[in-house]
Design a protein around this motif. Structure first.
Motif, PDB file in Angstrom:
ATOM      1  N   ASP A 393       8.348  19.180  -0.419  1.00 16.75           N
ATOM      2  CA  ASP A 393       7.833  18.611  -1.668  1.00 16.75           C
ATOM      3  C   ASP A 393       8.178  17.132  -1.798  1.00 16.75           C
ATOM      4  N   GLY A 394       8.197  16.435  -0.660  1.00 15.32           N
ATOM      5  CA  GLY A 394       8.462  15.004  -0.680  1.00 15.32           C
ATOM      6  C   GLY A 394       7.179  14.207  -0.537  1.00 15.32           C
ATOM      7  N   ASP A 395       7.313  12.887  -0.562  1.00 15.50           N
ATOM      8  CA  ASP A 395       6.142  12.013  -0.421  1.00 15.50           C
ATOM      9  C   ASP A 395       6.466  10.885   0.546  1.00 15.50           C
ATOM     10  N   VAL A 396       5.436  10.413   1.226  1.00 10.60           N
ATOM     11  CA  VAL A 396       5.580   9.335   2.208  1.00 10.60           C
ATOM     12  C   VAL A 396       4.533   8.283   1.916  1.00 10.60           C
ATOM     13  N   SER A 397       4.976   7.036   1.874  1.00 16.50           N
ATOM     14  CA  SER A 397       4.061   5.913   1.660  1.00 16.50           C
ATOM     15  C   SER A 397       4.244   4.928   2.808  1.00 16.50           C
ATOM     16  N   ILE A 398       3.128   4.491   3.428  1.00 12.50           N
ATOM     17  CA  ILE A 398       3.193   3.594   4.579  1.00 12.50           C
ATOM     18  C   ILE A 398       2.381   2.343   4.299  1.00 12.50           C
ATOM     19  N   THR A 399       3.029   1.190   4.483  1.00 15.16           N
ATOM     20  CA  THR A 399       2.366  -0.105   4.352  1.00 15.16           C
ATOM     21  C   THR A 399       2.504  -0.822   5.685  1.00 15.16           C
ATOM     22  N   SER A 400       1.378  -1.111   6.325  1.00 16.16           N
ATOM     23  CA  SER A 400       1.442  -1.709   7.664  1.00 16.16           C
ATOM     24  C   SER A 400       0.248  -2.618   7.890  1.00 16.16           C
ATOM     25  N   PRO A 401       0.243  -3.805   7.259  1.00 16.02           N
ATOM     26  CA  PRO A 401      -0.867  -4.746   7.481  1.00 16.02           C
ATOM     27  C   PRO A 401      -0.828  -5.303   8.902  1.00 16.02           C
ATOM     28  N   ALA A 402      -1.972  -5.768   9.374  1.00 21.13           N
ATOM     29  CA  ALA A 402      -2.026  -6.386  10.700  1.00 21.13           C
ATOM     30  C   ALA A 402      -1.111  -7.604  10.715  1.00 21.13           C
ATOM     31  N   GLY A 403      -0.281  -7.701  11.725  1.00 21.76           N
ATOM     32  CA  GLY A 403       0.691  -8.784  11.805  1.00 21.76           C
ATOM     33  C   GLY A 403       2.051  -8.404  11.264  1.00 21.76           C
ATOM     34  N   GLY A 404       2.130  -7.208  10.630  1.00 19.99           N
ATOM     35  CA  GLY A 404       3.410  -6.688  10.146  1.00 19.99           C
ATOM     36  C   GLY A 404       3.825  -7.277   8.813  1.00 19.99           C
ATOM     37  N   PRO A 405       4.940  -6.858   8.274  1.00 15.76           N
ATOM     38  CA  PRO A 405       5.798  -5.803   8.819  1.00 15.76           C
ATOM     39  C   PRO A 405       5.267  -4.412   8.451  1.00 15.76           C
TER      40      PRO A 405
END
Length: 415
Positions: A393-405
């Motif tokens: 019952d957890g959540d995951v958020s991913i931010t990964s624009p081109a060039g990072g981070p």
């Protein structure tokens, strides 16, 4: 007996319980308004003397019990069940009093008090008239035996047999009409309204269900963690030890003299297979519940994980408190996968891992300075992280624009 006769008989059977319900409701309504006024006085004294901080919780608990008694009586009359009122808190203090005043159950009970005073009084008077007329029907044949002024009903007196007979007929008709149609209908209406007024709303019911499921999930997570440890211990202490013994015996047999070449070849293959099985078993054990978690805890295990990586990994874990075994395992594997992905694909030169405890929730942030551009459709690493965390019952958020981070944020309940 025809269906109409059965219906009529059933309706007459309602008269007694309905009459009793409304007659009890009449004095109950008088008591209710007194209790409500005491509750108002307790609330007013909060602002005036501060005494209400002590009185109001106890007054609310008493009103809740009073409402619960009537809720049970209404359910019995209708032959149904009712959702019990939540237990009233008697905690003392400004915050507890404010929470009590804001509670939906408090508003429901307050609304029912006003309804019961008004409807209970009116409907009870109707039942009282019905019962009184029935009593007069019994007494009127003996009007001549009653000392003092003659018997009278609504100003009409029984002074002779004619007037007594007329009054008895009128009282009988009115009493039977009230008992047959009016009293049961009023009792059912009052009971239904009592149950609906005190029943939790759909939102409250859903909130209660969520709380129950959360508590159940917490128990399941704890049991799951204990089961993981048991499986890991059994595999490590029993199965792995047995494989080691078999490998040793096969090695001894292989080194013994005068062994047929064909048998020696089979022994070599069996020994190699046993070694491979032990290697795979160790890998499975680490996947189920890494032994380092049992030895050093989550913070220590992550420090070791960072030390083994090929690039600098900064671990900031702080004081995490008690973390369930299943949560420890999921977080450890998620961070391990995130670090592995960063080393393989992002070209990162450093990784930062931050863990913090927020009441009953564990927050994890993994940030690398790589090239970014994570695409979950290409590969299973990120999907694996999501599935592990979602299972608890957890959540995951991913931010990964081109060039990072690339930043991976994980939130998971520890309760």
């Amino acid at each position: 007996m025809t269906s109409d006769e059965s219906t009529t008989t059933a309706r007459y059977r309602e008269v007694g319980p309905s009459l009793r319900y409304l007659l009890i409701g009449l004095p109950s309504a008088m008591v209710t308004i007194v209790l409500a006024m005491l509750g108002v006085v307790a609330a007013v004294t909060i602002a005036v003397f501060g005494l209400g901080l002590v009185l109001l919780p106890w007054a609310n608990a008493g009103l809740n019990r009073w409402a619960a008694l009537h809720q049970a009586a209404a359910a019995r009359l209708l032959g149904t069940s009712a959702a019990p009122l939540p237990p009233a808190s008697t905690r003392i203090g400004p915050s507890a009093t404010l929470a009590l005043l804001r509670a939906p159950a408090t508003r429901r009970v307050a609304g029912w008090l006003l309804f019961h005073f008004a409807a209970g009084t009116l409907f009870g008077l109707v039942a009282f008239v019905c019962a009184g007329l029935a009593v007069m029907v019994v007494l009127l044949p003996f009007w001549w035996l009653v000392p003092g002024p003659p018997l009278q009903v609504a100003g009409f007196q029984a002074t002779d047999w004619g007037s007594a007979g007329l009054l008895m007929a009128v009282c009988t008709v009115i009493s039977l009409t009230l008992a047959r149609w009016v009293v049961p209908a009023l009792a059912r209406a009052h009971a239904r309204r009592t149950l609906s007024a005190l029943a939790p709303s759909r939102t409250e019911a859903l909130e209660g269900r969520v709380e129950a499921l959360t508590a159940t999930r917490s128990d399941v997570v704890g049991a799951h963690g204990a089961e993981l440890r048991r499986i890991e211990r059994d595999l490590h202490d029993s199965t792995q030890a047995s494989l080691v013994t078999i490998a040793m015996k096969l090695g001894m047999a292989r080194e013994a003299g005068d062994v047929d070449p064909a048998v020696a070849k089979l022994l070599d293959e069996a020994h190699a297979g046993t070694e491979q099985a032990m290697t795979e078993l160790r890998s499975v054990i680490r996947t189920i519940y890494p032994p380092i978690l049992a030895d050093r805890g989550l913070a220590g295990a992550l420090d070791a994980l960072g030390g083994r990586s090929g690039i600098p990994v900064s671990i900031d874990s702080g004081d995490l408190g008690r973390v369930p075994v299943a949560v420890e395992t999921a977080v450890y594997h998620a961070i391990n996968e995130a670090i592995t992905n960063a080393m393989k694909h992002s070209g990162a030169s450093s990784i930062e891992v931050r863990l913090r405890r927020e009441v009953d929730r564990l927050r994890v942030d993994v940030v690398d300075d790589g090239v970014g551009g994570v695409d979950e459709r290409r590969g299973t690493g990120v999907r694996g992280i999501r599935s592990r965390i979602a299972a608890l019952d957890g959540d995951v958020s991913i931010t990964s624009p081109a060039g990072g981070p690339t930043a991976i944020a994980i939130g998971i309940t520890c309760g």
